[in-house]
Scaffold this active site. Structure first.
Site, PDB file in Angstrom:
ATOM      1  CB  SER A 286      -0.958  -0.029   1.203  1.00  0.00           C
ATOM      2  OG  SER A 286      -1.847   1.058   1.166  1.00  0.00           O
TER       3      SER A 286
ATOM      4  CG  HIS B 231      -4.144  -0.876  -0.892  1.00  0.00           C
ATOM      5  ND1 HIS B 231      -3.921  -0.765   0.464  1.00  0.00           N
ATOM      6  CD2 HIS B 231      -4.639  -2.127  -1.084  1.00  0.00           C
ATOM      7  CE1 HIS B 231      -4.264  -1.894   1.062  1.00  0.00           C
ATOM      8  NE2 HIS B 231      -4.699  -2.741   0.141  1.00  0.00           N
TER       9      HIS B 231
ATOM     10  CG  ASP C  23      -5.740  -5.499   2.365  1.00  0.00           C
ATOM     11  OD1 ASP C  23      -6.352  -6.554   2.616  1.00  0.00           O
ATOM     12  OD2 ASP C  23      -5.564  -5.067   1.215  1.00  0.00           O
TER      13      ASP C  23
END
Length: 363
Positions: free
Chosen positions: A176, A202, A298
């Site tokens: 991310s 992401h 995540d």
């Protein structure tokens, strides 16, 4: 910065409407405040001296001096956390990726003025990115032409027309905040005959295609945005599109990529957990899992599932992370077999692959 101090944000954008909207969103958060706004980088330069902000939000394209030129100068002379604000265009995505190379921590798309639908979600994402940026490890801009030299040393790999059609080994990567540069550092040393790589980073729609094209010009493996139902091949990396989850599946002896428009997981689509869990199910011990820099959790549970399925798993270490969120959560759950500095990640992954054997089926 103590716990009672608010994060001071300087917003730089040539649109008064955008400055006003960003100010409204940021000031509505209990832990941050807009200390000043600027219509262009020249005004911003003076305001930085006056207010010493914790985070800068910076428009990509502005008059007098564009955001990239200003960012490059800023990261050489006074490195600080910067979140780029970009339009959803091909040119905007390419400029944003260059900004991340120059040291920007993260980016958001421009808010859609006058459209309230989705604004709460946008405000939450903006606030999350500013919080992460305020805690990020800021790096100085690379020397001029450093990225170009990397591209010269690793010419783009051609797409294979008559390829190897099956490999049991896979590299599965999730990232991310700070991940675009971390992924580049992991992929560029890989040899042309490396196992297939699947990546969940992401990113919003419109940016992943430019990201893949940029990496394809730097790497010795071929890099592309994943397509639904395509065969997963050695010597290729597949990046999840910004609008869909990427999953690994099997079709007979072959791996295939699947895309899903199921709801976000951990507030993200693509989600790292979704990719990791599919790899645990369909690749098991034949996969290597890698979780890189990023905020949130995540991928942490998914990496643990990969490990339990027999995969060997790596987490980026704290010292080399821009934001030590996702790797920290994975380590805390016991999902990481090894904790590795980013500069060593590619070598360690390939060394592990060498111990796993290599069985590749040719046609």
């Amino acid at each position: 910065m103590t716990a009672v101090q608010k994060i001071k944000v300087l917003c730089v954008d040539d649109s008064a409407l955008i400055r006003s909207l960003m100010t409204e969103i940021i000031n509505s958060q209990p832990d941050m405040t807009v200390c000043a706004t600027a219509p262009d980088p020249l005004v911003a330069r003076e305001l930085i001296k006056q207010h010493n902000p914790d985070v800068l939000t910076l428009d990509v394209e502005m008059p007098r001096m564009d955001g990239l030129d200003f960012l490059e100068k800023l990261m050489r002379l006074r490195p600080m956390p910067v979140v780029m604000v970009s339009s959803l265009t091909e040119r905007g995505s390419e400029i944003t990726l260059r900004a991340l190379e120059l040291g920007a921590v993260d980016f958001v798309t421009k808010p859609r003025v006058g459209i309230r639908d989705g604004m709460l979600d946008y405000a939450e994402k903006l606030a999350d990115k500013i919080r992460a940026a305020s805690r990020a490890r800021v790096r100085q801009a690379p020397q001029p032409q450093a990225v170009a030299r990397a591209a010269d040393s690793h010419p783009a790999a051609p797409m294979i027309n008559n390829p190897l059609v099956s490999t049991e080994k896979l590299i599965i990567i999730g990232a991310s905040t700070g991940g675009t540069e971390a992924i580049r550092e992991v992929l560029t040393p890989l040899p042309p005959d490396a196992p297939a790589v699947l990546i969940a980073q992401h990113m919003p729609p419109g940016f992943t295609k430019s990201f893949a094209q940029r990496l394809n010009g730097l790497c010795r493996i071929a890099v592309k945005e994943a397509e639904h139902g395509e065969r997963v091949l050695p010597g290729h990396a597949y990046i999840a599109p910004g609008h869909a989850h990427l999953l690994l599946a099997r079709s007979g002896a072959n791996y295939i990529a699947q895309l899903s428009d199921e709801p976000p997981v951990n507030r993200h689509r693509p989600s790292v957990d979704v990719l990791f869990r599919s790899a645990a199910t369909h690749a098991g011990k034949n996969a290597i899992g890698v979780i890189l820099t990023g905020m949130g959790r995540d991928g942490a549970a998914g990496l643990l599932e990969m490990k339990r399925a027999g995969a060997h798993t790596f987490a980026q270490d704290e010292a080399s992370c821009i934001v030590f969120g996702m790797p920290r959560e994975a380590i805390a759950l016991g999902g990481a077999d090894e904790i590795v500095p980013l500069a060593e990640m590619s070598r360690r992954v390939m060394a592990r692959l060498a111990t796993m054997g290599d069985r590749v089926q040719r046609v």
